[in-house]
Design a protein around this motif. Structure first.
Motif, PDB file in Angstrom:
ATOM      1  N   GLU A 168       0.851  -1.191   0.000  1.00  0.00           N
ATOM      2  CA  GLU A 168       0.000   0.000   0.000  1.00  0.00           C
ATOM      3  C   GLU A 168       0.885   1.238   0.000  1.00  0.00           C
ATOM      4  N   ALA A 169       0.321   2.374  -0.388  1.00  0.00           N
ATOM      5  CA  ALA A 169       1.048   3.636  -0.274  1.00  0.00           C
ATOM      6  C   ALA A 169       1.471   3.792   1.189  1.00  0.00           C
ATOM      7  N   THR A 213       3.263  -3.311  -6.855  1.00  0.00           N
ATOM      8  CA  THR A 213       3.524  -4.746  -6.754  1.00  0.00           C
ATOM      9  C   THR A 213       5.033  -4.947  -6.702  1.00  0.00           C
ATOM     10  N   PHE A 214       5.471  -5.783  -5.779  1.00  0.00           N
ATOM     11  CA  PHE A 214       6.899  -6.021  -5.572  1.00  0.00           C
ATOM     12  C   PHE A 214       7.206  -7.510  -5.630  1.00  0.00           C
ATOM     13  N   ALA A 215       8.308  -7.841  -6.317  1.00  0.00           N
ATOM     14  CA  ALA A 215       8.899  -9.170  -6.209  1.00  0.00           C
ATOM     15  C   ALA A 215       9.806  -9.082  -4.994  1.00  0.00           C
ATOM     16  N   GLN A 264       7.177  12.173   2.913  1.00  0.00           N
ATOM     17  CA  GLN A 264       6.585  11.847   1.617  1.00  0.00           C
ATOM     18  C   GLN A 264       5.751  10.579   1.737  1.00  0.00           C
ATOM     19  N   GLU A 265       4.913  10.351   0.728  1.00  0.00           N
ATOM     20  CA  GLU A 265       4.157   9.106   0.653  1.00  0.00           C
ATOM     21  C   GLU A 265       4.676   8.324  -0.542  1.00  0.00           C
TER      22      GLU A 265
END
Length: 160
Positions: free
Chosen positions: A11-12, A94-96, A88-89
């Motif tokens: 998520e952000a 999606t992450f490997a 910051q945000e």
């Protein structure tokens, strides 16, 4: 391949961060100083952390030439950052991702395995890698747990 790779949605996330150049020979001390500075500030302003610290690698080390890293402290809500830092945000994505167990100087094998996995699954790297530090400083080197991850694009598989 000795590392298990998963796809993960992140998520952000609000973070307090500082980007700066560093030499590979000085990275441990520079990161220790930066994390001490930001977490000292978070404690002083009674801000709530929101997950383990991490570093975004904006450059690739070549010999001992300087390259850019970004030290990040996740926080539960926006705060006024210390001088030289920013609030910051980071965007969702999606992450490997994989967990490397062992000394920091052996983490390169995780990068090699992760890049090979991304290519073998017809994905593409969509941004700079991150290292998420799960172990406290006093952890024996052979038991240090570090998440290594790349944002990816072209996801066709189920994501956790």
């Amino acid at each position: 391949m000795e590392h298990e790779v998963t796809l993960r949605e992140r998520e952000a996330a609000p973070v307090v961060s500082k980007r700066f150049p560093v030499r590979l020979s000085e990275i441990g001390g520079a990161m220790g100083t930066a994390f001490g500075e930001v977490y000292g500030h978070l404690g002083a302003v009674q801000a709530t952390g929101d997950g383990p610290p991490f570093v975004i690698y904006h450059g690739v080390p070549t010999g001992d030439d300087p390259f850019d890293i970004e030290v990040c402290a996740p926080v539960a809500q926006a705060i006024d950052p210390p001088p030289g830092w920013q609030m910051q945000e980071l965007p969702a994505g999606t992450f490997a991702t994989m967990v490397h167990v062992g000394p920091y100087d052996t983490v390169a094998s995780a990068y090699d395995d992760l890049v090979a996995w991304i290519g073998a699954h017809d994905l593409s790297v969509a941004g700079p890698p991150r290292e998420v530090y799960l172990s406290p400083a006093e952890t024996p080197p052979d038991q240090i747990r570090t998440i290594v991850e790349f944002p990816v694009a072209g996801v066709a598989a189920p994501v956790v």
